[in-house]
Motif scaffolding. Structure first.
Motif, mmCIF file in Angstrom:
data_model
loop_
_atom_site.group_PDB
_atom_site.id
_atom_site.type_symbol
_atom_site.label_atom_id
_atom_site.label_comp_id
_atom_site.label_asym_id
_atom_site.label_seq_id
_atom_site.Cartn_x
_atom_site.Cartn_y
_atom_site.Cartn_z
ATOM 1 N N HIS A 163 8.923 -2.512 7.207
ATOM 2 C CA HIS A 163 8.866 -1.328 6.345
ATOM 3 C C HIS A 163 9.151 -1.691 4.888
ATOM 4 N N ILE A 166 6.204 -3.575 2.712
ATOM 5 C CA ILE A 166 5.003 -2.913 2.177
ATOM 6 C C ILE A 166 5.349 -1.846 1.126
ATOM 7 N N GLU A 169 3.413 -2.388 -2.381
ATOM 8 C CA GLU A 169 2.001 -2.029 -2.311
ATOM 9 C C GLU A 169 1.827 -0.516 -2.219
ATOM 10 N N TYR A 170 2.667 0.140 -1.445
ATOM 11 C CA TYR A 170 2.542 1.591 -1.300
ATOM 12 C C TYR A 170 2.799 2.295 -2.632
ATOM 13 N N ASN A 173 -0.173 2.037 -4.943
ATOM 14 C CA ASN A 173 -1.325 2.859 -4.553
ATOM 15 C C ASN A 173 -1.029 4.360 -4.579
ATOM 16 N N ASN A 174 0.219 4.744 -4.788
ATOM 17 C CA ASN A 174 0.584 6.167 -4.778
ATOM 18 C C ASN A 174 1.468 6.476 -5.981
ATOM 19 N N LYS A 194 3.256 6.475 7.445
ATOM 20 C CA LYS A 194 2.503 5.472 6.696
ATOM 21 C C LYS A 194 3.184 4.107 6.622
ATOM 22 N N PRO A 196 6.016 2.635 4.892
ATOM 23 C CA PRO A 196 6.962 2.077 3.919
ATOM 24 C C PRO A 196 8.379 2.602 4.135
#
Length: 1003
Positions: A163, A166, A169-170, A173-174, A194, A196
């Motif tokens: 968890h 990532i 990266e999360y 992208n958000n 999702k 993270p």
């Protein structure tokens, strides 16, 4: 949606604001614009959370649009520009202030975020929480406390947590995350769906925000505060909501108690580390310093030496313990070679030990890590060293006291709770304590960081002066708001006697007597019959509650013809629920209370609870859940408790004239105010929103005393009435509820915006019992306005002194053209939902709007003049509902109290022999009495003097009580001096008392 222009700032507010809400937002903006600290008290139900959010976010938006979010109120969202970022991590520019909103619990923060959703503001936000709330790892989520933190650190260090891996990266992208309000549960849902880690998402978001929500400990604890990277502290605003316990939280965060079993466990863990290192070295042949058993052998030896040194201290008094000034802790530890320099090495060793123990208890496999629920006791030693050698400094030690207690197995419960001592097999043990008595140390850290403003707010901050002195901060901006309710929605009475005419007094002199318990029981039986639905009864302590209930279950009143016990008579009217001591049983008690309220076979339920307990501090009993609250006495702490005793001694020394601050809070004042604040918290459980109603009943004759009433919440004071006859209490209270119940059944119920916070809402409290949620109440509020005539009547009580009056004219721009309440109400109704109302003139609330409501105050012994300008039509009505003469204002000595004693002293003319060197006039004697007696004792002396004058108490009993009050060695001059005020007929009796106590003090 109305837009209010306050101090030049356009504030979007979801509803038509009440006068007190306008004033509250004005004070918030004054604090922010001037960079000053603020103390803001506003009763629960006045929408303080909503006001706080709207005003602070409106002020923040004056610097520029919110980061990556919608601007709210007409401002469009925008991505942060280059000028808004600094450094490679893109942290927020210091020219954009950060608002840090802190509350005590996560549940309270959840309610605050619900309020944010009801506004038009959409700042970039983040909410911080612990791993316990946020961790979604299958194994680590099962751990608690330090073990969970250590397990997380271990997995992240080894990159074994899928968890955490990532999160970066999360977030990339958000980038819109945080632009809409969310709470911890929303982050956890993101993590579960999702992938993270919610905990590290919140940490990343906190690096660049407009507003950050966090529990108290993230700001007060230095370690947690240091972990908040990216926050420009010199441009931050700190808001502490529900701040009534802030001083004790600050003091506790800087204190520790080293329990004997903890020290023993630490020694065992150090030994385990030695064995683990030896095992690892034999297998891995590693020369890593982390696995050097010598380090842990040294740690073990130091801990054993500490244990031995504590046990060898000579304790002359088992009750007083071994007490030294706070700086002694450095001398004490230096003999063990633990200093500021060596402590750093020890802390590093303990950190390595915690990871080593976690690794040793985990057991690596190919599938990953299987964590076990282990807790490292060595962390307590680390925390202890961190507190003592804070930042390598030692100057803060002067605010501490070091004490080592020697407890026997028979130590009573209160003493055991204060020292938190563990007794094993009857063996006496010792607890080393280092207590901080200056909560201002934590606030001092914020000053060093250069924060812009610190705002403290709650429904029960009074008395404000003492809170400011305790926190050692300047608070130029202060406010004590009234409630938004009208006078006919509340009944507040002091009941000094019961139905049999026996006094209600829960002091230690009378609380154990049969007559007191019988009388209190009969009072509660009667009120259980009168009060509809839910009734809350608060006792000073669990012990007192248990003794009274046990007595009522087995006894009836001696003159009663009813064969049932007092308890059975209570149960005829309401089904009882008793607050449990164990926290684990509390949810069941709440469910039980909810079920009994729904039961139509009785007239409701009665909840027996204690001041400072869970019921008094955290729950919201709105509407049927709490129609009345009974306070059976003042919850004074045990005066012999070592921590209480040393705190009082510390404050007394700080308040001496030789000190720099001669006006400092004394130990006795602090002692009384702590009890008063606990009472204020308890009575705040009822009247939770604009249309709620209820009764507050003080069943102790000491609440008649002006010095006790001066400690009550400001909003309550206009409504307090003291009843000399019990029959009048029953008559007026019955009429109050009869009128309210008939109104409830005759017209549709109106709802209001309620900022009630229910910390246990989702987990513990049934929805039909506790208060409306913020979202529901917000919807119900729309379209309602406060009647102007009600507002005008409330303003009749305002005082224009150091504390700013809370009720302003409703709308200054309209008020200039209106001459009557009806015209004002008519004009206000003309406001459209999206209209903009100018509440200021040149950036300040207009004085013109105050003049029409300002009181012409005249100091009178009989009371306060009610000749308020423009209020002649309601002043006569108010006298029937409110005992105005008893309200003299909290910052001056009540004239009625002063004149009563002076008159009594002057009536008893100087008769008999005068003592040489003693004061011979009333004023001179009173001055000496005020200096020698504590606040509570002086109040007792006042009442005894009244009894002497009115002959309501037998002369012999009065003189004996006064002589006993003056019997301690430091008060013998009072004992001698009072004889000049005794009549000739009773002088021989008083001379006997003088000789009796004088001899007792010389032996």
């Amino acid at each position: 949606m109305p837009v209010y222009s306050i101090r030049g700032v356009d504030v979007d507010f979801p509803y038509d604001a009440y006068d007190c809400q306008i004033t509250y937002m004005d004070r918030v903006l004054q604090s922010l614009q001037q960079g000053n600290n603020a103390l803001l008290e506003s009763p629960t139900g006045t929408g303080k959370t909503l006001c706080l959010l709207c005003s602070t976010l409106a002020w923040r938006r004056t610097f520029g649009e919110f980061l990556r979010g919608g601007g709210g109120g007409g401002g469009g969202g925008s991505q942060p520009s280059a000028s808004q970022q600094s450094g490679p991590s893109g942290t927020q520019s210091s020219r954009y202030p950060v608002i840090i909103y802190a509350s005590r619990t996560h549940s309270q923060l959840r309610q605050v975020i619900k309020e944010l959703k009801a506004t038009s503001y959409r700042p970039k936000m983040a909410v911080l929480g612990s791993r316990e709330q946020m961790c979604i790892h299958d194994e680590v989520s099962k751990l608690r406390g330090k073990a969970q933190n250590n397990g997380c650190h271990y997995l992240c260090k080894k990159r074994l947590c899928c968890h955490n891996n990532i999160v970066t990266e999360y977030m990339r992208n958000n980038s819109e995350l945080g632009s809409e309000p969310f709470d911890i549960e929303d982050l956890v849902n993101i993590g579960r769906t999702k992938g993270p880690c919610p905990y590290y998402i919140s940490r990343e978001l906190s690096k660049s925000v407009d507003i950050l929500f966090a529990p108290y400990n993230y700001l007060i604890d230095p370690g947690n505060r240091r972990s908040l990277t990216g926050i420009p502290w010199d441009n931050a605003v700190l808001i502490f909501d529900e701040a009534h316990n802030l001083e004790s939280i600050c003091a506790d965060a800087a204190s520790f108690d080293l329990l004997p079993h903890n020290l023993t466990s630490c020694i065992a863990e150090a030994q385990e580390c030695i064995q683990l290192c030896s095992f690892k070295r034999s297998i891995e042949n590693s020369a890593d310093k982390q696995f050097d058993p010598e380090n842990y052998a040294i740690l073990k030896a130091l801990l054993m030496a500490l244990e031995k040194k504590v046990s060898e201290l000579v304790i002359e008094s088992k009750e007083l313990g071994y007490t030294k000034p706070g700086s002694y802790i450095h001398e004490f530890l230096s003999e063990l070679n633990i200093t500021s320099e060596t402590s750093k090495k020890l802390i590093e060793t303990i950190d390595s030990a915690s990871l080593l123990l976690e690794e040793g208890n985990s057991g690596e496999t190919k599938a990953g890590v299987k964590a076990k629920a282990t807790v490292s006791r060595l962390e307590t030693i680390r925390d202890m060293l961190d507190i003592i050698f804070r930042g390598g400094r030692q100057d803060h030690a002067k605010y501490y006291r070091t004490q080592i207690f020697y407890f026997q197995f028979h130590v009573n419960e209160s003493r055991q709770a204060s020292g938190d001592s563990l007794q094993l097999f009857g063996k006496a043990t010792r607890t080393l304590s280092w207590w901080c008595f200056n909560p201002g140390l934590a606030m001092e850290e914020f000053l060093k960081l250069g924060v812009r403003s610190i705002i403290l707010t709650s429904g029960t901050l009074s008395p404000l002066d003492s809170l400011a002195m305790e926190l050692n901060l300047e608070f130029p901006v202060r406010l004590e708001n009234p409630h938004v309710i009208s006078p006919d929605q509340i009944w507040v009475g002091v009941v000094p006697v019961g139905p049999s005419g026996h006094s209600l007094n829960s002091s230690y002199r009378t609380r154990e007597t049969i007559k007191y318990k019988q009388e209190l029981g009969l009072v509660i039986v009667n009120f259980a019959r009168i009060v509809p639905d839910g009734l809350l009864v608060f006792f000073p302590s669990y012990s007192m509650m248990d003794k009274c209930i046990d007595f009522w279950k087995n006894r009836n009143h001696e003159h009663s013809v009813d064969e049932n016990t007092i308890w059975q008579r209570m149960c005829k009217h309401k089904q009882p629920v008793i607050e449990p001591r164990q926290s684990s049983n509390f949810p069941d008690a709440i469910e039980d209370y909810a079920a009994k309220l729904r039961d139509s076979s009785t007239s409701g339920a009665i909840f027996f609870a204690v001041c400072r307990g869970k019921v008094s501090e955290g729950l919201d009993f709105a509407d049927r859940a709490g129609r009345a609250v009974i306070v059976t006495g003042m919850p004074f702490s045990t005066p012999t408790d070592p921590k209480v005793r040393l705190k009082r001694d510390y404050l007394d020394k700080q308040a001496t004239p030789s000190n720099k601050n001669p006006k400092g809070l004394t130990g006795e004042e602090w002692y009384v105010q702590q009890a008063a604040r606990a009472v204020n918290q308890a009575v705040g459980r009822v009247i939770r929103h604009r249309h709620d109603y209820g009764a507050i009943i003080y069943c102790d004759e000491r609440f008649v005393w002006p010095n006790y009433q001066s400690q009550m919440s400001y909003w309550l004071k206009p409504y307090i009435k003291c009843y000399s006859k019990y029959g009048e209490v029953v008559q007026t209270l019955t009429k109050f509820f009869r009128d309210k119940v008939s109104l409830d059944s005759s017209k549709p119920k109106e709802m209001d915006c309620d900022d009630s916070i229910v910390p246990l809402a989702d987990k513990y409290s049934p929805q039909d019992i506790l208060s409306y949620s913020a979202a529901t109440a917000a919807n119900e509020h729309r379209g309602t306005t406060v009647p102007l005539n009600v507002t005008t009547r409330r303003s009749n009580y305002m005082k224009f002194a150091q504390i700013t009056p809370a009720n302003r004219a409703t709308l200054s721009s309209i008020k200039q053209g209106c001459s009557s309440s009806s015209q004002l109400a008519s004009s206000r109704d003309q406001l459209s939902q999206d209209s903009q109302v100018d509440m200021t003139m040149h950036g300040h609330l207009t004085e013109h709007s105050l003049k029409s409501l300002r009181l012409k105050k005249r100091a009178k012994i009989a009371g306060i003049s009610n000749d308020a300008v423009g209020l002649h039509d309601v002043s006569s009505k108010l006298q029937h509902n409110v005992d105005l003469p008893r309200y003299q204002g909290e910052r001056s000595t009540p004239l009625s109290k002063r004149s009563t004693i002076d008159e009594a002293c002057e009536t008893n003319e100087v008769i008999g022999e005068r003592s040489r060197g003693q004061p011979t006039t009333g004023p001179a004697f009173l001055k000496q009495a005020r200096e020698k007696l504590g606040t509570a004792e002086y109040g007792e002396f006042v009442e005894l003097m009244k009894a002497l004058k009115s002959k309501s108490m037998h002369m012999k009993d009065s003189l004996e009580a006064i002589a006993k009050l003056f019997s301690s060695p430091g008060r013998l001059p009072l004992l001698e001096g009072f004889r000049v005020f005794v009549s000739k007929n009773h002088l021989p009796l008083y001379e006997q008392l003088v000789r009796k106590y004088t001899v007792a003090n010389t032996n």
